[in-house]
Design an enzyme around this catalytic site. Structure first.
Site, short mmCIF file in Angstrom:
data_model
loop_
_atom_site.label_atom_id
_atom_site.label_comp_id
_atom_site.label_asym_id
_atom_site.label_seq_id
_atom_site.Cartn_x
_atom_site.Cartn_y
_atom_site.Cartn_z
N LYS A 62 12.60 -14.71 32.01
CA LYS A 62 13.87 -14.54 31.37
C LYS A 62 14.67 -14.90 30.85
O LYS A 62 15.07 -14.61 29.77
CB LYS A 62 14.58 -14.63 32.88
CG LYS A 62 13.83 -14.12 34.20
CD LYS A 62 14.71 -14.94 35.64
CE LYS A 62 14.45 -14.26 36.72
NZ LYS A 62 14.72 -14.59 37.77
N ALA A 65 16.13 -19.30 35.70
CA ALA A 65 15.25 -20.47 36.85
C ALA A 65 14.84 -19.22 38.17
O ALA A 65 15.55 -17.34 37.82
CB ALA A 65 15.98 -21.07 37.75
N ASP A 66 14.04 -19.63 38.44
CA ASP A 66 13.21 -18.68 39.46
C ASP A 66 13.07 -19.13 41.03
O ASP A 66 12.06 -20.35 40.63
CB ASP A 66 12.05 -17.60 39.27
CG ASP A 66 11.69 -16.49 40.06
OD1 ASP A 66 12.81 -14.99 39.48
OD2 ASP A 66 11.28 -16.41 41.01
N THR A 67 12.77 -18.44 42.00
CA THR A 67 12.67 -19.77 43.39
C THR A 67 11.54 -18.41 43.69
O THR A 67 12.10 -17.36 44.40
CB THR A 67 14.05 -19.57 43.74
OG1 THR A 67 14.89 -20.70 43.12
CG2 THR A 67 13.54 -20.87 45.16
N MET A 68 10.53 -19.67 44.74
CA MET A 68 9.30 -18.48 45.62
C MET A 68 9.55 -19.54 46.38
O MET A 68 9.36 -20.86 46.18
CB MET A 68 8.05 -18.95 44.71
CG MET A 68 8.10 -17.96 43.85
SD MET A 68 7.68 -16.12 43.73
CE MET A 68 8.94 -15.63 42.10
#
Length: 187
Positions: A52, A67-70
């Site tokens: 991103k 950001a990315d949340t898993m």
């Protein structure tokens, strides 16, 4: 003052940054978020945050934050639910057990970028089918990884959390502030 660009449409990330006195310009980017074969939750979050950031246009004086949340349990990545039945399936899977929430973030300017990931362990209390049905009926799970938002009604599902609470909301603010400072961004 160094302009901060948030390359995410997440209202939760914007809220967390705003609470810190930061008012980023929001410029979401779209990338393919499909998992790769044998990718770990941490690895996927890191990869997506970095992709991103690299897909974001950045000018000479700007700093981009992505950001990315898993959410993961027992080797299963739990993304955003496809429908109410999928949300209920995920919530039943998480009922009474501990799971991981990984948020990776990337900070980038024209010269360099850094990627970091933070893990929080969250344990749900034992949930009844009626509680799950009622929570899914609120619509809150629809756009949330793991089908819950700890900052909303989903907080009532949680028995305890070990680690960063804002990480579960979608941005580990303490860690993000440290990295932003190294890029010249201050609240």
């Amino acid at each position: 003052m160094t302009p901060l660009i948030l390359a995410s449409g997440s209202p939760r990330r914007r809220m967390l940054l705003g609470a810190l006195g930061l008012a980023p310009e929001v410029r979401p980017v779209d990338i393919d978020e499909s998992p790769l074969a044998d990718e770990t939750p941490e690895g996927m979050a890191r990869r997506l945050a970095e992709e991103k950031a690299m897909a974001s246009a950045v000018h000479a004086d700007e700093v981009v934050l992505t950001a990315d949340t898993m959410v993961a349990f027992d080797g299963h990545l739990l993304g955003k639910p496809t429908d109410d039945a999928d949300a209920k399936r995920m919530l039943r899977m998480l009922s009474g057990v501990q799971h991981e929430v990984w948020t990776a973030f990337c900070v980038r300017n024209v010269e360099r970028h850094e990627v970091h990931a933070v893990r929080t362990l969250v344990r749900f209390r034992d949930l009844t089918d009626a509680e799950i049905d009622a929570y899914v009926a609120t619509g809150e799970p629809a756009d949330k990884a793991g089908s819950y938002g700890i900052q909303g009604g989903g907080g009532a599902l949680v028995a305890d959390a070990q680690g960063s609470y804002p990480n579960v909301v979608g941005l580990p603010v303490g860690e993000v502030l440290q990295v932003l400072a190294s890029f010249g961004v201050q609240p």
